[in-house]
Design a protein around this motif. Structure first.
Motif, PDB file in Angstrom:
ATOM      1  N   SER A   5       6.031  14.384 -31.674  1.00  0.00           N
ATOM      2  CA  SER A   5       7.079  13.372 -31.807  1.00  0.00           C
ATOM      3  C   SER A   5       7.358  12.759 -30.431  1.00  0.00           C
ATOM      4  N   VAL A   6       7.573  11.430 -30.393  1.00  0.00           N
ATOM      5  CA  VAL A   6       7.734  10.719 -29.122  1.00  0.00           C
ATOM      6  C   VAL A   6       8.986   9.861 -29.204  1.00  0.00           C
ATOM      7  N   GLN A   7       9.738   9.817 -28.100  1.00  0.00           N
ATOM      8  CA  GLN A   7      10.861   8.902 -27.938  1.00  0.00           C
ATOM      9  C   GLN A   7      10.806   8.292 -26.531  1.00  0.00           C
ATOM     10  N   VAL A   8      11.141   7.009 -26.456  1.00  0.00           N
ATOM     11  CA  VAL A   8      11.289   6.314 -25.172  1.00  0.00           C
ATOM     12  C   VAL A   8      12.763   5.944 -25.058  1.00  0.00           C
ATOM     13  N   VAL A   9      13.429   6.467 -24.038  1.00  0.00           N
ATOM     14  CA  VAL A   9      14.881   6.329 -23.912  1.00  0.00           C
ATOM     15  C   VAL A   9      15.200   5.672 -22.571  1.00  0.00           C
ATOM     16  N   THR A  10      16.152   4.715 -22.613  1.00  0.00           N
ATOM     17  CA  THR A  10      16.579   4.072 -21.372  1.00  0.00           C
ATOM     18  C   THR A  10      17.502   4.975 -20.584  1.00  0.00           C
TER      19      THR A  10
ATOM     20  N   GLY B 123      20.432   4.520 -19.918  1.00  0.00           N
ATOM     21  CA  GLY B 123      21.751   4.573 -20.547  1.00  0.00           C
ATOM     22  C   GLY B 123      21.770   5.314 -21.858  1.00  0.00           C
ATOM     23  N   GLY B 124      20.631   5.837 -22.292  1.00  0.00           N
ATOM     24  CA  GLY B 124      20.602   6.627 -23.514  1.00  0.00           C
ATOM     25  C   GLY B 124      20.225   5.856 -24.746  1.00  0.00           C
ATOM     26  N   LYS B 125      19.714   4.638 -24.590  1.00  0.00           N
ATOM     27  CA  LYS B 125      19.304   3.841 -25.735  1.00  0.00           C
ATOM     28  C   LYS B 125      17.840   4.107 -26.051  1.00  0.00           C
ATOM     29  N   VAL B 126      17.520   4.324 -27.342  1.00  0.00           N
ATOM     30  CA  VAL B 126      16.147   4.586 -27.778  1.00  0.00           C
ATOM     31  C   VAL B 126      15.444   3.263 -27.960  1.00  0.00           C
ATOM     32  N   LEU B 127      14.420   3.030 -27.131  1.00  0.00           N
ATOM     33  CA  LEU B 127      13.659   1.800 -27.206  1.00  0.00           C
ATOM     34  C   LEU B 127      12.489   1.895 -28.178  1.00  0.00           C
ATOM     35  N   GLY B 128      11.950   3.086 -28.401  1.00  0.00           N
ATOM     36  CA  GLY B 128      10.819   3.247 -29.298  1.00  0.00           C
ATOM     37  C   GLY B 128      10.604   4.719 -29.628  1.00  0.00           C
TER      38      GLY B 128
ATOM     39  N   PRO C 109       7.345   7.429 -36.028  1.00  0.00           N
ATOM     40  CA  PRO C 109       8.077   7.201 -37.280  1.00  0.00           C
ATOM     41  C   PRO C 109       9.021   8.338 -37.663  1.00  0.00           C
ATOM     42  N   ASP C 110       8.707   9.579 -37.341  1.00  0.00           N
ATOM     43  CA  ASP C 110       9.562  10.690 -37.769  1.00  0.00           C
ATOM     44  C   ASP C 110      10.899  10.703 -37.046  1.00  0.00           C
ATOM     45  N   LEU C 111      10.998   9.993 -35.904  1.00  0.00           N
ATOM     46  CA  LEU C 111      12.257   9.966 -35.153  1.00  0.00           C
ATOM     47  C   LEU C 111      12.909   8.583 -35.204  1.00  0.00           C
ATOM     48  N   ALA C 112      12.424   7.717 -36.075  1.00  0.00           N
ATOM     49  CA  ALA C 112      12.975   6.366 -36.161  1.00  0.00           C
ATOM     50  C   ALA C 112      14.439   6.416 -36.573  1.00  0.00           C
ATOM     51  N   GLY C 113      15.292   5.672 -35.849  1.00  0.00           N
ATOM     52  CA  GLY C 113      16.705   5.592 -36.160  1.00  0.00           C
ATOM     53  C   GLY C 113      17.509   6.810 -35.761  1.00  0.00           C
ATOM     54  N   GLN C 114      16.924   7.768 -35.078  1.00  0.00           N
ATOM     55  CA  GLN C 114      17.644   8.971 -34.677  1.00  0.00           C
ATOM     56  C   GLN C 114      18.049   8.878 -33.211  1.00  0.00           C
ATOM     57  N   PRO C 115      19.105   9.601 -32.847  1.00  0.00           N
ATOM     58  CA  PRO C 115      19.556   9.567 -31.458  1.00  0.00           C
ATOM     59  C   PRO C 115      18.545  10.245 -30.544  1.00  0.00           C
ATOM     60  N   PRO C 116      18.745  10.116 -29.266  1.00  0.00           N
ATOM     61  CA  PRO C 116      17.788  10.748 -28.341  1.00  0.00           C
ATOM     62  C   PRO C 116      17.705  12.266 -28.561  1.00  0.00           C
ATOM     63  N   LEU C 117      16.507  12.804 -28.376  1.00  0.00           N
ATOM     64  CA  LEU C 117      16.324  14.248 -28.505  1.00  0.00           C
ATOM     65  C   LEU C 117      17.155  14.999 -27.471  1.00  0.00           C
ATOM     66  N   THR C 118      17.267  14.462 -26.297  1.00  0.00           N
ATOM     67  CA  THR C 118      18.005  15.123 -25.225  1.00  0.00           C
ATOM     68  C   THR C 118      18.459  14.077 -24.225  1.00  0.00           C
ATOM     69  N   THR C 119      19.490  14.403 -23.530  1.00  0.00           N
ATOM     70  CA  THR C 119      19.968  13.537 -22.451  1.00  0.00           C
ATOM     71  C   THR C 119      19.591  14.104 -21.091  1.00  0.00           C
ATOM     72  N   GLN C 120      18.806  15.193 -21.131  1.00  0.00           N
ATOM     73  CA  GLN C 120      18.406  15.821 -19.878  1.00  0.00           C
ATOM     74  C   GLN C 120      17.427  14.919 -19.135  1.00  0.00           C
TER      75      GLN C 120
ATOM     76  N   VAL D 229      14.920  22.104 -27.152  1.00  0.00           N
ATOM     77  CA  VAL D 229      16.118  21.524 -27.748  1.00  0.00           C
ATOM     78  C   VAL D 229      16.139  21.851 -29.236  1.00  0.00           C
ATOM     79  N   ARG D 230      17.322  21.765 -29.821  1.00  0.00           N
ATOM     80  CA  ARG D 230      17.467  22.025 -31.251  1.00  0.00           C
ATOM     81  C   ARG D 230      17.721  20.691 -31.941  1.00  0.00           C
ATOM     82  N   HIS D 231      16.884  20.383 -32.926  1.00  0.00           N
ATOM     83  CA  HIS D 231      16.956  19.105 -33.612  1.00  0.00           C
ATOM     84  C   HIS D 231      16.755  19.330 -35.099  1.00  0.00           C
ATOM     85  N   ASP D 232      17.728  18.905 -35.893  1.00  0.00           N
ATOM     86  CA  ASP D 232      17.675  19.074 -37.354  1.00  0.00           C
ATOM     87  C   ASP D 232      17.436  20.532 -37.760  1.00  0.00           C
ATOM     88  N   GLY D 233      18.072  21.450 -37.033  1.00  0.00           N
ATOM     89  CA  GLY D 233      17.954  22.869 -37.379  1.00  0.00           C
ATOM     90  C   GLY D 233      16.684  23.521 -36.896  1.00  0.00           C
TER      91      GLY D 233
END
Length: 456
Positions: free
Chosen positions: A69-74, A76-81, A84-95, A108-112
């Motif tokens: 699973s991949v997330q690109v986060v700015t 400021g904490g905004k998910v840019l991309g 598909p499994d993480l679409a519309g979800q908040p960032p995995l971590t703010t670390q 990290v713990r995500h969806d249990g």
């Protein structure tokens, strides 16, 4: 539980504990290696995606590779991309990575579920703010690789079994001299005190045990030799004065009146001398047997031997006989006669009115059988072995024959044993002597023609 079994159990328990510790250590080490491998794979993927992100070449959505699973986060904490499994979800971590580094690793713990995450922070071309690329995958469980764990357990079980088998073999080899000592001690009796336990010749505890046992047997042998010498010498020396005493008593009996008090006193002395002579003869017989006097073999017909003995006796009890001709054994005629006399005297002493004597051959068992029984009260089951112990006299025997020695039946059994046979009480009052039956071919072969015939 035997020493072998206890040693194997202890070795098995110890090896099981060590095996469990080893398996646990290997499993933990393998788990850590798996975590490291997964982290390295995520780091490679995150680095590649971070390079693409710095060039603004990442598509949206980002295609998933190998279930990652991949997330690109700015900044400021905004998910840019994301995939598909993480679409519309908040960032995995703010670390974020530390200031002196651009990579961050963590769980990290995500969806249990726990996820391993590796993040890279980069600054895209033409941008003043940073982007963070996070690549994640589910954290493997401790039992992530069942085949490997099962193989590890099988190897541990094989190792534990091998340790137990090796322990059994080594303890068996160590105890082999002890078993030889035990077997020899079981064979050593008062009749064979010269035998000794085998010594290993090594310098260990078992060798010291064998030496100590042999030294003890030497002392016992010396004590027995002194005792036998005393019994034999005393019995031999007593024969002459007893014979002289009986001769004097017999002469005095002929010179006194049959109804006087002196005659009665002499008869009592004569009976006492008879009992004393019987005791001396029994002691001499015991001394000879203990000295290891071997039988002088010759073919002996038990029926003929019985008829010869009965022709010299006039028992007060009724005597019934069943004598089968041709029941021949190999043995010492004098010793076998003594067995017959002892059994017959015992039966006459305890019979109410009738004694039964049987000689027969048991061709199936290849044994000659001599049975002597009486119609007396018989022996209790607990007493049927006691009567063959030396100087053992039951209450009834002391009442019926106060002058007995308690040696007749033990002597009879010892003679039977030396002839390769047995003597047992097989019924209430039935004494059965069993001896190896001599075949007719052996008798007809004339092997014993050179042996002089013995007479009782």
């Amino acid at each position: 539980m035997s020493l072998r079994a206890r040693s194997c159990v202890i070795a098995g328990l110890v090896s099981t504990v060590l095996g469990l510790l080893l398996c646990t250590g290997l499993a933990i080490q393998g788990y850590r290696s798996e975590i490291d491998d997964v982290t390295d794979q995520l780091a490679t993927a995150a680095r590649r995606l971070a390079i693409l992100a710095s060039e603004n070449a990442l598509p949206n959505p980002i295609p998933s590779v190998s279930g990652q699973s991949v997330q690109v986060v700015t900044e400021g904490g905004k998910v840019l991309g994301s995939t598909p499994d993480l679409a519309g979800q908040p960032p995995l971590t703010t670390q974020l990575p530390p200031r002196d580094d651009f990579r961050w690793d963590g769980v990290v713990r995500h969806d249990g579920h726990e996820l391993i995450v590796v993040g890279f922070t980069i600054t895209p071309a033409g941008s003043a703010s940073d982007l963070s690329v996070y690549v994640a995958t589910p954290k493997p469980g401790y039992l992530y690789d069942w085949p490997a764990l099962l193989g590890l357990l099988v190897a541990a079980a094989v190792g534990i079994t091998g340790v137990m088998v090796l322990t059994w073999v080594l303890v068996s080899r160590a105890l082999k001299p002890v078993e030889a000592i035990t077997a020899e001690l079981e064979e050593i009796t008062g009749s064979h005190p010269h035998r000794r336990v085998p010594e290993t010749g090594r310098h260990d505890e078992i060798a010291a045990l064998a030496v100590t046992v042999n030294q003890t047997l030497d002392r016992l042998d010396g004590a027995l030799s002194q005792q036998r010498s005393f019994v034999a010498d005393a019995s031999h020396e007593l024969r002459s004065p007893i014979t002289g005493l009986r001769a004097e008593v017999d002469l005095a009996l002929m010179e006194t009146r049959g109804d006087g008090p002196e005659h009665a006193a002499l008869e009592a002395v004569d009976r006492a001398a008879d009992r004393l002579q019987l005791l001396v003869e029994d002691l001499l017989a015991v001394a000879r047997l203990d000295a290891g006097m071997e039988p002088r073999p010759e073919p002996v017909d038990l029926a003929e031997l019985t008829r010869d003995e009965l022709a010299r006796r006039h028992p007060a009890k009724k005597l019934l006989t069943e004598l089968e001709n041709g029941v021949v054994v190999e043995g010492d005629r004098l010793q076998l006669t003594r067995v017959l006399v002892n059994l017959l005297d015992n039966a006459i002493r305890h019979a109410d009115s009738t004694v039964r004597l049987v000689v027969r051959g048991d061709t199936c068992a290849e044994q000659a059988v001599l049975e002597v029984s009486d119609d007396g009260d018989g022996l209790a089951p607990d007493d049927r072995e006691r009567v063959f112990q030396r100087f053992t006299r039951l209450a009834e025997g002391r009442t019926r024959d106060p002058g007995g020695s308690g040696l007749g039946l033990p002597i009879a059994r010892e003679v039977a044993t030396r002839h390769g046979g047995t003597l047992r009480v097989e019924d209430r009052s039935r004494f059965v002597l069993r001896l190896p039956l001599l075949t007719r071919s052996a008798v007809s072969a004339g092997r014993y023609d050179e042996q002089p015939r013995q007479t009782a």
